[in-house]
Design a protein around this motif. Structure first.
Motif, short mmCIF file in Angstrom:
data_model
loop_
_atom_site.label_atom_id
_atom_site.label_comp_id
_atom_site.label_asym_id
_atom_site.label_seq_id
_atom_site.Cartn_x
_atom_site.Cartn_y
_atom_site.Cartn_z
N SER A 156 0.83 -1.21 0.00
CA SER A 156 0.00 0.00 0.00
C SER A 156 0.86 1.26 0.00
O SER A 156 0.53 2.26 -0.65
CB SER A 156 -0.93 0.00 1.23
N ILE A 157 1.98 1.21 0.73
CA ILE A 157 2.89 2.36 0.75
C ILE A 157 3.47 2.61 -0.63
O ILE A 157 3.52 3.75 -1.12
CB ILE A 157 4.02 2.12 1.77
N VAL A 158 3.88 1.53 -1.29
CA VAL A 158 4.47 1.66 -2.63
C VAL A 158 3.46 2.25 -3.61
O VAL A 158 3.74 3.22 -4.33
CB VAL A 158 4.95 0.29 -3.14
N ILE A 159 2.27 1.67 -3.63
CA ILE A 159 1.25 2.12 -4.58
C ILE A 159 0.85 3.57 -4.30
O ILE A 159 0.67 4.38 -5.23
CB ILE A 159 0.01 1.21 -4.51
N PHE A 160 0.72 3.93 -3.04
CA PHE A 160 0.35 5.31 -2.69
C PHE A 160 1.40 6.29 -3.20
O PHE A 160 1.07 7.29 -3.84
CB PHE A 160 0.19 5.43 -1.17
N GLU A 161 2.69 6.01 -2.92
CA GLU A 161 3.75 6.91 -3.37
C GLU A 161 3.82 6.96 -4.89
O GLU A 161 3.98 8.03 -5.49
CB GLU A 161 5.09 6.45 -2.79
N TRP A 162 3.69 5.79 -5.50
CA TRP A 162 3.79 5.71 -6.96
C TRP A 162 2.66 6.50 -7.61
O TRP A 162 2.88 7.31 -8.52
CB TRP A 162 3.74 4.25 -7.37
N ALA A 163 1.44 6.25 -7.17
CA ALA A 163 0.29 6.93 -7.78
C ALA A 163 0.32 8.43 -7.51
O ALA A 163 -0.17 9.22 -8.33
CB ALA A 163 -1.00 6.32 -7.25
N THR A 164 0.87 8.83 -6.37
CA THR A 164 0.98 10.25 -6.08
C THR A 164 1.86 10.96 -7.10
O THR A 164 1.57 12.06 -7.56
CB THR A 164 1.55 10.46 -4.66
N ASN A 165 2.94 10.29 -7.50
CA ASN A 165 3.91 10.90 -8.41
C ASN A 165 3.65 10.57 -9.88
O ASN A 165 4.02 11.34 -10.76
CB ASN A 165 5.32 10.45 -8.04
N LEU A 167 0.41 8.72 -11.60
CA LEU A 167 -0.83 7.96 -11.55
C LEU A 167 -0.97 7.02 -12.73
O LEU A 167 -1.27 5.83 -12.56
CB LEU A 167 -2.04 8.91 -11.49
N ASP A 168 -0.76 7.53 -13.93
CA ASP A 168 -0.92 6.70 -15.11
C ASP A 168 0.05 5.52 -15.10
O ASP A 168 -0.30 4.40 -15.47
CB ASP A 168 -0.72 7.53 -16.38
N GLY A 169 1.30 5.79 -14.69
CA GLY A 169 2.28 4.72 -14.64
C GLY A 169 1.91 3.65 -13.64
O GLY A 169 2.08 2.46 -13.89
N ALA A 172 -1.02 1.59 -15.05
CA ALA A 172 -0.58 0.71 -16.13
C ALA A 172 0.18 -0.48 -15.58
O ALA A 172 0.02 -1.62 -16.06
CB ALA A 172 0.31 1.51 -17.11
N TYR A 173 1.00 -0.26 -14.55
CA TYR A 173 1.81 -1.34 -14.00
C TYR A 173 0.94 -2.39 -13.30
O TYR A 173 1.09 -3.59 -13.55
CB TYR A 173 2.83 -0.78 -13.03
N VAL A 174 0.05 -1.93 -12.44
CA VAL A 174 -0.75 -2.90 -11.67
C VAL A 174 -1.74 -3.65 -12.56
O VAL A 174 -2.19 -4.74 -12.21
CB VAL A 174 -1.49 -2.23 -10.50
N LYS A 175 -2.07 -3.07 -13.71
CA LYS A 175 -2.99 -3.77 -14.62
C LYS A 175 -2.30 -4.94 -15.32
O LYS A 175 -2.96 -5.90 -15.73
CB LYS A 175 -3.53 -2.79 -15.67
N THR A 176 -0.99 -4.87 -15.45
CA THR A 176 -0.28 -5.89 -16.23
C THR A 176 0.67 -6.74 -15.41
O THR A 176 1.03 -7.84 -15.83
CB THR A 176 0.54 -5.21 -17.35
N GLU A 177 1.08 -6.26 -14.24
CA GLU A 177 2.10 -6.97 -13.47
C GLU A 177 1.55 -8.25 -12.85
O GLU A 177 0.49 -8.25 -12.22
CB GLU A 177 2.64 -6.06 -12.37
N THR A 178 2.28 -9.34 -13.02
CA THR A 178 1.80 -10.65 -12.54
C THR A 178 2.14 -10.90 -11.07
O THR A 178 1.67 -11.90 -10.51
CB THR A 178 2.43 -11.78 -13.39
N GLN A 203 -14.66 10.94 -11.16
CA GLN A 203 -13.24 10.74 -11.44
C GLN A 203 -12.72 9.49 -10.73
O GLN A 203 -11.93 8.73 -11.30
CB GLN A 203 -12.46 11.97 -10.99
N GLN A 204 -13.17 9.29 -9.51
CA GLN A 204 -12.76 8.09 -8.79
C GLN A 204 -13.31 6.83 -9.45
O GLN A 204 -12.63 5.80 -9.53
CB GLN A 204 -13.21 8.17 -7.33
N LYS A 205 -14.55 6.90 -9.93
CA LYS A 205 -15.14 5.75 -10.61
C LYS A 205 -14.38 5.42 -11.89
O LYS A 205 -14.24 4.25 -12.25
CB LYS A 205 -16.62 6.03 -10.91
N GLU A 206 -13.89 6.42 -12.56
CA GLU A 206 -13.13 6.19 -13.80
C GLU A 206 -11.84 5.44 -13.50
O GLU A 206 -11.45 4.51 -14.21
CB GLU A 206 -12.82 7.53 -14.48
N ILE A 207 -11.14 5.85 -12.42
CA ILE A 207 -9.92 5.14 -12.02
C ILE A 207 -10.25 3.69 -11.66
O ILE A 207 -9.57 2.75 -12.11
CB ILE A 207 -9.26 5.85 -10.83
N ALA A 208 -11.29 3.50 -10.85
CA ALA A 208 -11.68 2.15 -10.43
C ALA A 208 -12.12 1.31 -11.61
O ALA A 208 -11.87 0.09 -11.66
CB ALA A 208 -12.79 2.24 -9.39
#
Length: 623
Positions: A156-165, A167-169, A172-178, A203-208
């Protein structure tokens, strides 16, 4: 949508703040980890003659001294103080490059590093937080390799920091990473949404939606509204009111919070619009009660809440309940205002409730004045207000309460108020209560009346004395019968000390014999002693036995079905045995207590008449 935040400059402070962000304080990482108290590593190497330890140690936290960072974390000198530990971790981590972070993370999973679970978690959290800024992929890979709950905590810490800096990246990563599974979806999506402050629901629904769980955006949105300041409650209200689900506590809590914010901003009259927009009655009554009572809890607004609620149409959900709750609050603050308002209302249930509540609160607040002016109370309120007042006066001054009771000329009212006095005073001073009652003349009617509440008060601490006092009280009329209070006392004793209850049984007056016998028998059944229970009941007449069994067989089967079946033959009277067997067989379709073979064995106790009656009843009961 994405608002990057430059964090490198403030890493030092950020790491300190980030130590609290974890769900895994109570678990180890993937491999076995120690839960022992944090101790300095290798204590045998520390001595007054070992000068090199001072040179290589990171024990010194003086920022002006050069910081020596070992490659092996077991050589870290960990302070004992928790705050110093956090400070040390921050100093260590801020100096590390990416390769060192990865090395320390790997080492931190080894059982050989003998530190507490909480320290290990904080240590890993700080490393992961810094690594997330430069290489979130590697940080997430490390987190995903852990077991729960460390996996989701660090992840959760990783995803929070990553999405903060980026979001698109991150998406994209969590959609494809195994390395992530379906089970990780909830915390991944939660962390991404949490990183994006100030987004609208759409906007939140679009992300989800991109991550395959649009419904979670609604859950998150409702949840986030409970922890954020609502600047535009009207807009938010119309965003969520149609999405709310009845019986969903989180949805109700959120609606209530938004409605309160809107009322605070626009005034109570806006509840007209709020209530009109709610289509479900369950949600409406929940929101209405919460909002209106919240408004009424502020003393300066209580009357306004009453007037608003009073004017609601009569079929408004929970109107009566809400109004009475507001009146109770209002009366506790200003009973005179409630009584004055009641005088302006036409005769109705609401008017009567205001009067009753006003005088009850007056009795609680001004017990002496209420008692001295009982004659001035409205019809029907003398007993209830008098009892409230005497209880309150007893708490304040038992002697004053006793003095008032003894001066009452109305003997029926005197007994009622004296009984309330006893039950209140006993909680404060049972010995004084006992002495007052027993100090009265033995022919004093009030003494006789108060022996029962006194015995009730003593049964837990002195059951023998309670029994003796109950025997002293005169027999009391109960319908067409006379009963002694000792039956009640023995019944209560039997619940905790069955042998004492049996010992006292011979002293019971004839008028209390039946009630006492059956209460002891019931206690024996409750303790699993059906044989003795039947022996006790055998002392009763046939009609008395039949009455008891008819009233108790259902509960007996539920408590000790085997005991009843195995001892039915010891029931003294044949007619009673037959009636009990008939009930056991007839009730079995509901109790399922006995097998077919057991039911057949019970038939031997049936008389011819009872057997024919049972067969007829069973035939009629068939669909």
């Amino acid at each position: 949508m994405n608002s990057p935040i430059v964090r490198i400059v403030s890493v030092f402070a950020g790491i300190l703040i980030g130590f609290g962000i974890t769900w895994g304080l109570f678990f180890l990482s993937k491999d076995r980890e120690s839960t022992e108290q944090v101790q300095p590593n290798n204590p045998e190497e520390i001595s007054s003659s070992d000068e090199i330890v001072e040179t290589d140690s990171t024990n010194s936290l003086n920022l002006n001294e050069p910081l020596v960072i070992p490659d092996v974390i077991t050589k870290l000198d960990i302070p004992q103080d928790l705050f110093d530990q956090k400070h040390a971790i921050a100093k260590w981590v801020v100096s590390l490059d990416e390769d060192q972070i990865l090395s320390w993370l790997e080492q931190s999973t080894q059982a050989e590093w003998n530190v507490s679970t909480s320290f290990r978690t904080e240590f890993q959290t700080a490393l992961i937080q810094k690594l997330s800024l430069s290489s979130p992929e590697e940080a997430l890979e490390f987190a995903a390799a852990r077991i729960e709950p460390v996996r989701s905590s660090l992840g959760s810490i990783v995803i929070f920091e990553w999405a903060t800096n980026d979001l698109d990246g991150a998406i994209a990563y969590v959609k494809t990473e195994t390395v992530l599974s379906e089970l990780d979806r909830s915390w991944v999506l939660h962390s991404i949404l949490q990183s994006q402050g100030g987004l609208s629901l759409e906007q939140q629904k679009e992300i989800a939606r991109q991550l395959g769980d649009e419904a979670y955006a609604i859950t998150f949105y409702f949840q986030s509204l409970l922890t954020t300041k609502i600047d535009d409650p009207k807009t938010v209200w119309y965003d969520i009111v149609e999405l709310a689900v009845p019986d969903n506590r989180q949805h109700s809590d959120t609606l209530e919070a938004v409605a309160k914010a809107w009322i605070e901003q626009a005034g109570l009259q806006i509840f007209d619009e709020i209530s009109a927009s709610i289509t479900d009655n369950i949600i409406l009554q929940s929101v209405a009660f919460s909002v209106l009572m919240d408004h009424a809890d502020i003393e300066e607004q209580t009357e306004e809440a009453f007037e608003y609620t009073f004017k609601l149409h009569d079929d408004f959900p929970w109107k009566g309940f809400i109004l009475r709750s507001i009146v109770a609050t209002w009366a506790s603050n200003d009973y005179m205002a409630v009584l004055n308002r009641a005088e302006t209302l036409p005769p109705s249930g609401y008017r009567q409730f205001l009067i009753e509540q006003g005088y009850r609160e007056k009795a609680r607040i001004e017990p002496k004045d209420t008692l001295e002016n009982l004659d001035s109370l409205p019809p029907g309120l003398l007993e209830s207000s008098g009892q409230i007042a005497i209880r309150e006066l007893t708490k304040q001054s038992p002697n004053d309460a006793v003095d008032f009771v003894m001066r009452l000329e109305d003997k029926e009212l005197q007994q009622q108020l004296a009984t309330s006095l006893v039950y209140t005073w006993r909680n404060k001073d049972l010995e004084a209560t006992k002495n007052w009652i027993l100090g009265m003349a033995t022919d004093e009617p009030l003494r006789d009346a108060l022996l029962a509440p006194l015995a009730n008060s003593l049964v837990a601490t002195d059951p023998r004395l309670a029994f003796e006092l109950a025997l002293q009280q005169s027999l009391q009329q109960n319908g067409e019968n006379l009963n002694g209070h000792e039956a009640s006392i023995v019944g209560r004793i039997a619940q905790t000390d069955i042998e004492l209850a049996i010992e006292l049984m011979p002293q019971v007056r004839d008028e209390s014999r039946l009630a006492t016998t059956t209460s002891i028998a019931s206690a024996l059944v409750g303790s699993g002693d059906s044989p003795r229970a039947i022996q006790f009941l055998n002392k009763l007449s046939e009609s008395e036995q039949l009455e008891h069994y008819r009233n108790s067989v259902w509960n007996w089967i539920g408590t000790d079905s085997e005991g009843l079946k195995n001892n039915i033959a010891t029931i003294k009277e044949a007619a009673t045995r037959s009636a009990v067997a008939q009930m056991m067989i007839g009730l079995n379709s509901q109790t399922n207590a006995y097998s077919e073979a057991e039911l057949e064995s019970l038939e031997q106790y049936l008389s011819k008449e009872d057997k024919e009656m049972l067969e007829q009843w069973l035939q009629e009961a068939q669909p």
